[in-house]
Design an enzyme around this catalytic site. Sequence first.
Site, short mmCIF file in Angstrom:
data_model
loop_
_atom_site.label_atom_id
_atom_site.label_comp_id
_atom_site.label_asym_id
_atom_site.label_seq_id
_atom_site.Cartn_x
_atom_site.Cartn_y
_atom_site.Cartn_z
CG HIS A 132 12.02 82.22 42.19
ND1 HIS A 132 11.32 82.59 43.14
CD2 HIS A 132 11.91 82.94 41.16
CE1 HIS A 132 10.59 83.83 42.64
NE2 HIS A 132 11.19 83.97 41.41
CG HIS A 147 14.01 79.25 46.99
ND1 HIS A 147 13.95 80.18 48.15
CD2 HIS A 147 13.08 79.55 46.11
CE1 HIS A 147 13.02 81.03 47.66
NE2 HIS A 147 12.70 80.77 46.25
CG HIS A 193 15.78 83.43 44.37
ND1 HIS A 193 15.46 84.13 43.30
CD2 HIS A 193 14.55 83.07 45.24
CE1 HIS A 193 14.15 84.48 43.46
NE2 HIS A 193 13.43 84.06 44.52
CG HIS A 234 15.31 87.64 40.97
ND1 HIS A 234 15.22 86.52 40.83
CD2 HIS A 234 14.32 88.61 40.34
CE1 HIS A 234 13.95 86.45 40.37
NE2 HIS A 234 13.40 87.43 40.06
CG HIS A 240 19.17 84.04 41.47
ND1 HIS A 240 18.23 84.63 42.21
CD2 HIS A 240 20.33 85.12 41.43
CE1 HIS A 240 18.60 85.74 42.75
NE2 HIS A 240 19.89 85.99 42.51
CG ASP A 290 15.93 83.77 38.79
OD1 ASP A 290 15.68 83.58 40.02
OD2 ASP A 290 16.88 84.73 38.65
CG HIS A 307 7.46 83.35 45.42
ND1 HIS A 307 8.17 83.38 46.77
CD2 HIS A 307 8.63 82.53 45.05
CE1 HIS A 307 9.29 83.33 46.76
NE2 HIS A 307 9.60 82.54 45.86
NE ARG A 316 10.74 82.06 51.00
CZ ARG A 316 12.18 81.57 51.07
NH1 ARG A 316 12.44 80.32 51.52
NH2 ARG A 316 13.08 82.35 50.78
#
Length: 188
Positions: free
Chosen positions: A79, A81, A96, A104, A113, A116, A153, A176
Site C-alpha cells: 500500500h 502510505h 494508508h 480500505h 484507498h 491499495d 506488509h 510493516r
Amino acid sequence: MKFSIASITTALIATALSSVACKPTQAMQHGTLKAIAILTGITNPGVAGSVTFTQTGPHDATQIFANFTGLAEGKHGLHIHELGNLLNGCTSLGPHYNPFNHTHGGTEGEERHAGDFGNIVANADGTATLNLTISTVYLSGPYSVIGRGIVLHAGEDDLGLGNSPLSNTTGNSGDRLACGVIGYASSD
Ligand SMILES: *[C@@H]1O[C@H](CO)[C@@H](O)[C@H](O)[C@H]1NC(C)=O
Ligand SMILES: *[C@@H]1O[C@H](CO)[C@@H](O)[C@H](O)[C@H]1NC(C)=O
Ligand SMILES: *[C@@H]1O[C@H](CO)[C@@H](O)[C@H](O)[C@H]1NC(C)=O
Ligand SMILES: *[C@@H]1O[C@H](CO)[C@@H](O)[C@H](O)[C@H]1NC(C)=O
C-alpha cells in the site's frame, strides 16, 4: 505615457487567464512521468525490492511494477502510505494514503484507498513481482503520491472483506516488513 482602454483590458484578461491556469487544483499538463520507491526491510535485512510508476499524462492510469526478494512464500499486502517520514522506520509513514476518504479495499471498485495495491504473491524462492494499472495513482497535481511512503506488509491483505476490526483500515495485513519513499525517477 498614456494607456489605451484596449491595452488595459488586454492586461486584465491576461491576468484573469493566468490566475485560472495556475489554480492548484488543476494538474499541470505533462508527458510521461516516472517514479520509483526503493524498499528496504529496515529491521528485516533480507527483504528488498522496488516499485516503479509510469504515468503517460496527468489523467491517465498509472502503470505500477513491483519486484521483491527475500520474502516468506505467500501473500503480502502492498500500500501507499500518507507520509514519507522514515524517522522511526516504516512506523512513521503514517496510515494508508486516503485522499478520497474511502474504506480500505483491493485494486478494484469504489471503496478502496488510492494506493491499495492488494497482495503481491511470493514464490517458494522468496521472489515476487506485481504488474498493475491503477487509475487513482497520480504523479503530479494535488493528489500526487510523490514524497509519500509505500509499505510491504508481513501478512496477507484481506482487501476489506475480513472480520477483523482492522479489515476496513489496513486489511489486517500485519507488521510493516519493508518500506520506502516514492520519488521521481527521471527528469523528463
Ligand atoms: C527483480 O529484482 C531482481 C533482484 O534485483 C533482479 O535480478 C530481477 O531481474 C528483477 N526482475 C524483474 C522482472 O525486473
Ligand atoms: C476527506 O476528509 C477530510 C477530513 O474530514 C476533508 O478535509 C477532505 O475534504 C475530504 N476529502 C474528500 C475528497 O471528500
Ligand atoms: C506489465 O503489463 C503490461 C500490460 O500487460 C505490459 O505491457 C508490461 O510490459 C508489463 N511490465 C512488466 C515490467 O512486466
Ligand atoms: C467494513 O465496512 C463495510 C461497509 O461499510 C461493512 O459492511 C463491514 O461490516 C465492515 N467490516 C468490519 C469488519 O467492520
